[in-house]
Motif scaffolding. Sequence first.
Motif, PDB file in Angstrom:
ATOM      1  N   GLY A   1       0.807  -1.215   0.000  1.00 43.66           N
ATOM      2  CA  GLY A   1       0.000   0.000   0.000  1.00 43.66           C
ATOM      3  C   GLY A   1       0.835   1.257   0.000  1.00 43.66           C
ATOM      4  N   ILE A   2       2.040   1.182  -0.588  1.00 48.76           N
ATOM      5  CA  ILE A   2       2.932   2.335  -0.569  1.00 48.76           C
ATOM      6  C   ILE A   2       3.354   2.646  -1.995  1.00 48.76           C
TER       7      ILE A   2
ATOM      8  N   ILE B   1       7.795   6.861  -1.030  1.00 48.73           N
ATOM      9  CA  ILE B   1       9.144   6.457  -0.638  1.00 48.73           C
ATOM     10  C   ILE B   1      10.123   7.591  -0.881  1.00 48.73           C
ATOM     11  N   LEU B   2      10.011   8.240  -2.037  1.00 52.19           N
ATOM     12  CA  LEU B   2      10.902   9.353  -2.346  1.00 52.19           C
ATOM     13  C   LEU B   2      10.669  10.520  -1.398  1.00 52.19           C
TER      14      LEU B   2
ATOM     15  N   LEU C   1      14.860   7.106   2.821  1.00 50.42           N
ATOM     16  CA  LEU C   1      15.329   5.762   3.152  1.00 50.42           C
ATOM     17  C   LEU C   1      15.184   5.424   4.629  1.00 50.42           C
ATOM     18  N   GLN C   2      14.770   6.398   5.448  1.00 51.85           N
ATOM     19  CA  GLN C   2      14.586   6.114   6.873  1.00 51.85           C
ATOM     20  C   GLN C   2      13.359   5.231   7.125  1.00 51.85           C
TER      21      GLN C   2
ATOM     22  N   HIS D   1       0.508   9.130   6.476  1.00 50.25           N
ATOM     23  CA  HIS D   1       0.568  10.357   7.280  1.00 50.25           C
ATOM     24  C   HIS D   1       1.402  10.151   8.537  1.00 50.25           C
ATOM     25  N   GLY D   2       1.216   9.017   9.206  1.00 50.18           N
ATOM     26  CA  GLY D   2       1.960   8.756  10.433  1.00 50.18           C
ATOM     27  C   GLY D   2       3.448   8.679  10.196  1.00 50.18           C
ATOM     28  N   ALA D   3       3.852   7.918   9.180  1.00 54.88           N
ATOM     29  CA  ALA D   3       5.281   7.780   8.880  1.00 54.88           C
ATOM     30  C   ALA D   3       5.884   9.123   8.466  1.00 54.88           C
ATOM     31  N   LYS D   4       5.155   9.852   7.626  1.00 52.76           N
ATOM     32  CA  LYS D   4       5.651  11.137   7.144  1.00 52.76           C
ATOM     33  C   LYS D   4       5.803  12.136   8.290  1.00 52.76           C
TER      34      LYS D   4
END
Length: 262
Positions: free
Chosen positions: A50-51, A56-57, A61-62, A227-230
Amino acid sequence: MESIFNKDTMPCHNQELNSGAISSAKQVRFANSSETSSDDQQHDANHGAGISNDLILEIGLQLKLLPLNDQIRELQTIIRDKTTSRGDFVFCADRLIRLVVEEGLNQLPYSECTVTTPTGHKYEGVKFEKGNCGVSIMRSGEAMEQGLRDCCRSIRIGKILIQSDEETQKAKVYYAKFPPDIFRRKVLLMYPILSTGNTVIEAVKVLIEHGVQPKHIILLSLFSTPHGAKSIIQEFPDITILTTEVHPVAPTHFGQKYFGTD
């Protein structure tokens, strides 16, 4: 007494299959199949998790995803299924947690070493550097503690309790207890579901107040929203996030289902 596990839905049980079931079974994907290019494999993995490549860009890379395979996909499916019994849910959650923990340990620094085998031969291997610890964000993060202890029997684990303020709805720290020398350690921060990212952001702020550098924090998660990861990476660009899936809808029922409070 009723069985804890539902044998009709659990994988890996020795059940008799009819010919129709065998013919309709999905074939396993092999990561190194010569029939599939590396670009196709990456596209399939991103799509299945789902990504998008744009995300990713954007995040960088974290953000690290476990390589998707049929076992992980089935565990994700069972955890998300509203009809899954609690016994099956916990069983599959523990399996997925173990996979994430193992990959999290793989992110830690190591040094080369030489050992002598029982036959007297020398073996060139590696050993992990000392100075690591775990920190769980209560309560759902505590579900991941046993998986970490199963891999590292003597590892020290701290805890943080963060809840939303009833008036402001902002995340507020109510309790924090860490090893006294945590500022010298690499930290495996455990929180299974990243929805908004606010809870993790507050937890990382507390760790920083105790001397931990963001680059020494590896966030172990099972599911994350974009949203959470970002949000977390934007706040702390040096932190590492390890998860199995990035999807707009996170299984926010995880903690209640796992601990039987739903």
